[in-house]
Design an enzyme around this catalytic site. Sequence first.
Site, PDB file in Angstrom:
ATOM      1  CD  GLU A 171      60.482  64.863  35.851  1.00  0.00           C
ATOM      2  OE1 GLU A 171      59.841  64.361  35.065  1.00  0.00           O
ATOM      3  OE2 GLU A 171      61.542  65.030  35.562  1.00  0.00           O
ATOM      4  CB  ILE A 189      59.908  70.960  33.432  1.00  0.00           C
ATOM      5  CG1 ILE A 189      58.785  72.057  33.088  1.00  0.00           C
ATOM      6  CG2 ILE A 189      60.793  70.946  31.998  1.00  0.00           C
ATOM      7  CD1 ILE A 189      59.416  73.415  33.202  1.00  0.00           C
ATOM      8  CG  HIS A 190      61.569  64.170  32.110  1.00  0.00           C
ATOM      9  ND1 HIS A 190      62.078  63.563  33.065  1.00  0.00           N
ATOM     10  CD2 HIS A 190      62.144  63.658  31.056  1.00  0.00           C
ATOM     11  CE1 HIS A 190      62.798  62.757  32.791  1.00  0.00           C
ATOM     12  NE2 HIS A 190      62.881  62.680  31.381  1.00  0.00           N
ATOM     13  N   PRO A 191      63.862  66.754  31.664  1.00  0.00           N
ATOM     14  CG  PRO A 191      65.964  65.917  31.237  1.00  0.00           C
ATOM     15  CD  PRO A 191      64.854  66.844  30.722  1.00  0.00           C
ATOM     16  CB  CYS A 219      65.201  59.347  33.433  1.00  0.00           C
ATOM     17  SG  CYS A 219      64.040  59.203  32.111  1.00  0.00           S
TER      18      CYS A 219
END
Length: 427
Positions: free
Chosen positions: A407, A401-403, A427
């Site tokens: 992750e 799952i970002h951010p 990122c």
Amino acid sequence: MRRRPRSRLLLIAAAVPFIIATGTSTTSTSYDYDVFVIGGGSGGLACAKEAARLGARVGLCDFVRPSPHGTTWGIGGTCVNVGCIPKKLMHRAAQLRQILEDDAPTYGYQLDGLDGFATDGVEHDWPTLVGAVQQHVKSLNFGYRTALSDAGVTYVNARGTLAGGHNVHLAPSSPKQPARTVSARHIVLAVGGRPRVPASLARAAEGGGRVITSDDLFSLKVPPGRTLVIGGGYVALECAGFLASLGFDVTVLLRSVPLRGFDRECAERVLASVEAADPNLAASAISGVARAGLEPQAVPTAVFTPSEYACVGLSEEEARTALGDANLEVYLAEATPLEHAPVDGRSGQRLFVKLLCDKAREERLVGVHVVGEGASEIVPGYALALRLGVTKAQLDSTIGIHPTCGEELTTMRVTRRSGESLAKKGC
């Protein structure tokens, strides 16, 4: 500068509780209970409720002998009363101070007493914190007693001792109630463990003296003030970390290696986060203070220091011994969590991740280590991954799952043997 309360206190860190079980194989039905549990901590409660669920007649007794300082508590054992629960709540209080002093101005909050990024403008009230922590603990005590009743378990607030054969002698907590003896087909000992005050300091610990253990800290009615913490284990460093972050003058007295048994690289990062909270560290050997090692287990473990540390599986040192240098691949990553990025590192919160893989078995995971905020929320799921034999390739094929910090474990490419920089771009 932070205000340093002038009172003095000596804190001795707690030992890890333990559980021992015993029983008999007789088939007689002439006992008061099928199962009787001595001890109302996590192990005893779980055992009693499960036995009752399976149809057994179950009784449980629990009694807390007051600490030398005079502290006692309700049912639930170390974790609920003087361990994990109050410790993490005080850890959270320390985090909030850091957020107010370091992060809030960057995000636009104008707080009285704070000048830009200046620190030390936030005052903290210790009795309010202790009151909130103890109120939550007492609600859990009540919940456990209710759960035992709902499960059909007979609860007795009494000190239980083996009385020979299948008998348990019960000495009630109130002198107005008579002692009695009960019998059980199976007797389970789940009495846990308590911190030990060295004989040389015992007198100073009695009757509300200045020597306390972690059993006393979480319900201490007055601010601890200047505190000397003896020990380099996780309980000692956790207590030192949140006390220093709350503004108290703290000195940690280490006998040898801090966080013995944990991954050394991660342990050093944890120690650095404790030092950043501004306690003094000293090395010494103290007569009567036992050296206690904490070996990694096949279950996830967390250390709630200013930078959290959570791990499961082998440390890098253990993995090198077990697999050899040729068969061990160490993946590393370091990053600033997004929510701390605008502060530009002033909060000191960095994320460090280490994956240990067995090259001889398709890079199967053998150890997962995370240092940073929220580490304890990331690692538990990897206990299942290790048990199921998950490989690095399978982890790479997982979409994170970002951010988020979690992750990072799905995008690790840099190995220790490569010598590449851990600096993350973008990122």
